[in-house]
Design an enzyme around this catalytic site. Structure first.
Site, PDB file in Angstrom:
ATOM      1  N   ASP A  62       0.807  -1.226   0.000  1.00 64.23           N
ATOM      2  CA  ASP A  62       0.000   0.000   0.000  1.00 64.23           C
ATOM      3  C   ASP A  62       0.839   1.275   0.000  1.00 64.23           C
ATOM      4  OD1 ASP A  62      -2.739  -0.888   0.014  1.00 64.23           O
ATOM      5  OD2 ASP A  62      -2.413  -1.651   2.042  1.00 64.23           O
ATOM      6  N   GLU A  67      -0.633   9.588   1.016  1.00 63.14           N
ATOM      7  CA  GLU A  67      -1.423  10.545   1.811  1.00 63.14           C
ATOM      8  C   GLU A  67      -1.608  10.074   3.257  1.00 63.14           C
ATOM      9  OE1 GLU A  67      -5.639  12.533   1.074  1.00 63.14           O
ATOM     10  OE2 GLU A  67      -5.803  10.382   1.427  1.00 63.14           O
ATOM     11  N   ARG A  87       1.145  -1.143   7.438  1.00 63.22           N
ATOM     12  CA  ARG A  87       1.478   0.127   6.791  1.00 63.22           C
ATOM     13  C   ARG A  87       2.411   1.016   7.625  1.00 63.22           C
ATOM     14  NH1 ARG A  87      -2.874   3.156   3.529  1.00 63.22           N
ATOM     15  NH2 ARG A  87      -0.854   3.945   2.801  1.00 63.22           N
ATOM     16  N   HIS A 163     -11.788   5.530   5.004  1.00 59.23           N
ATOM     17  CA  HIS A 163     -11.327   6.792   5.584  1.00 59.23           C
ATOM     18  C   HIS A 163     -12.385   7.871   5.378  1.00 59.23           C
ATOM     19  CE1 HIS A 163      -7.027   5.316   4.602  1.00 59.23           C
ATOM     20  NE2 HIS A 163      -7.082   5.408   5.916  1.00 59.23           N
ATOM     21  N   LEU A 242      -8.278  -1.240  -4.565  1.00 57.92           N
ATOM     22  CA  LEU A 242      -7.637  -1.369  -3.240  1.00 57.92           C
ATOM     23  C   LEU A 242      -8.164  -0.321  -2.266  1.00 57.92           C
ATOM     24  CD1 LEU A 242      -5.543  -3.589  -2.738  1.00 57.92           C
ATOM     25  CD2 LEU A 242      -5.462  -2.945  -5.123  1.00 57.92           C
ATOM     26  N   CYS A 248      -5.472   9.870  -2.257  1.00 59.45           N
ATOM     27  CA  CYS A 248      -4.480   9.099  -1.468  1.00 59.45           C
ATOM     28  C   CYS A 248      -3.148   8.905  -2.168  1.00 59.45           C
ATOM     29  CB  CYS A 248      -4.977   7.719  -1.085  1.00 59.45           C
ATOM     30  SG  CYS A 248      -6.506   7.232  -1.724  1.00 59.45           S
TER      31      CYS A 248
HETATM   32  C1  CIR Z   1      -5.474   0.540   2.759  1.00 55.82           C
HETATM   33  O1  CIR Z   1      -6.414  -0.192   3.055  1.00 55.82           O
HETATM   34  O2  CIR Z   1      -4.784   1.085   3.618  1.00 55.82           O
HETATM   35  C2  CIR Z   1      -5.145   0.740   1.296  1.00 55.82           C
HETATM   36  N1  CIR Z   1      -5.473  -0.453   0.572  1.00 55.82           N
HETATM   37  C3  CIR Z   1      -5.884   1.920   0.718  1.00 55.82           C
HETATM   38  C4  CIR Z   1      -5.542   3.217   1.325  1.00 55.82           C
HETATM   39  C5  CIR Z   1      -6.256   4.354   0.686  1.00 55.82           C
HETATM   40  N2  CIR Z   1      -5.883   5.580   1.261  1.00 55.82           N
HETATM   41  C6  CIR Z   1      -6.690   6.633   1.405  1.00 55.82           C
HETATM   42  O3  CIR Z   1      -7.868   6.568   1.091  1.00 55.82           O
HETATM   43  N3  CIR Z   1      -6.182   7.726   1.921  1.00 55.82           N
END
Ligand code: CIR
Length: 254
Positions: A62, A67, A87, A163, A242, A248
């Site tokens: 990821d 962001e 992450r 989010h 994803l 992001c």
């Molecule tokens: C996650 O689940 O962390 C990633 N697959 C997607 C993150 C997306 N980020 C965001 O909307 N700021």
């Protein structure tokens, strides 16, 4: 033309293994993702933005969603502590990058968690999502860091999407847009405009007249053009699989 500094990170070849919370896993085309990312970056470069690439983090599927690793308030960069343990390692390379860009650096401390996708700035208000990734402590720590600097933090519940910014973002005039079935509390925003597609909720403000959004939401693009905005679209299907979106994939620091 706006001059701005933006951080991005190239997608990992392991993007398909990224975290999923609200969506079913479907096949992801890593080559197409790379092409879409290049096109996304070009949208900014062609406008004269200073786009800085963070070092690749291919072990972090990821990592492209930069962001989430920092929230910027004027000249203060708040390094986050992601709620997703997979992450956490992504944050490390952001510290030196924002410092090199001349920002002061603070950090969310354990055990609190906060992800940048939960921070929506509108004027001097920061709406902060209390989501599966951002804890009440995380919101409290952010509040303590930024309210003395003239920001107001408004905590917002997020239960239907990953989010806050998966549900809502803001137009240049401060109107908050969102796909209403996925927004927990539209009444918390001063001005709320429902959009017709879930992929239409995410816009990046390029300047006072112009937004960047996903090519997957043509009816929302038409709605925003009717409001007099210039709308630039870009394909981000492989990232949407994803639970990512146009916001992001980058973080603006100036
Ligand atoms: C996650 O689940 O962390 C990633 N697959 C997607 C993150 C997306 N980020 C965001 O909307 N700021």
């Amino acid at each position: 033309m706006t001059s701005a500094t933006l951080f991005v990170r190239p997608p990992s070849p392991r993007l398909a293994e990224g975290e999923l919370t609200h969506l079913e896993r479907v096949p992801v085309d890593a080559d197409l993702a790379r092409e879409q990312w290049e096109a996304y970056v070009e949208r900014y470069r062609s406008r004269g933005w200073d786009v800085r690439e963070l070092p690749a983090a291919d072990d972090h599927p990821d990592g492209v969603f930069v962001e989430d690793t920092v929230a910027v308030f004027d000249d203060l960069a708040v390094l986050t502590r992601p709620g997703a343990t997979s992450r956490r390692g992504e944050v490390e390379s952001m510290g030196p990058a924002v410092e090199a860009a001349g920002l002061h650096v603070a950090a969310i401390e354990a055990p609190a968690t906060l992800e940048g996708g939960d921070v929506l700035k509108v004027g001097r208000t920061a709406y902060v999502g209390r989501s599966s990734r951002t804890s009440p402590d995380g919101v409290a720590q952010l509040r303590a860091l930024v309210e003395p600097r003239g920001w107001t933090v408004v905590e917002v519940p997020v239960t239907k999407v990953l989010h806050l910014k998966s549900a809502v973002t803001a137009l240049p005039d401060g109107t908050v847009i969102g796909y209403e079935p996925l927004v927990d509390a539209p009444e918390l925003f001063d001005a709320f405009l429902p959009v017709p597609e879930p992929e239409g909720t995410a816009v990046v403000v390029l300047d006072e007249q112009t937004v960047l959004m996903s090519a997957s939401a043509p009816r929302t693009a038409a709605l925003l053009r009717e409001r007099g905005l210039e709308v630039v679209t870009t394909p981000v299907t492989e990232f949407e699989k994803l639970e990512g979106c146009v916001t992001c994939l980058s973080v603006r620091v100036r």
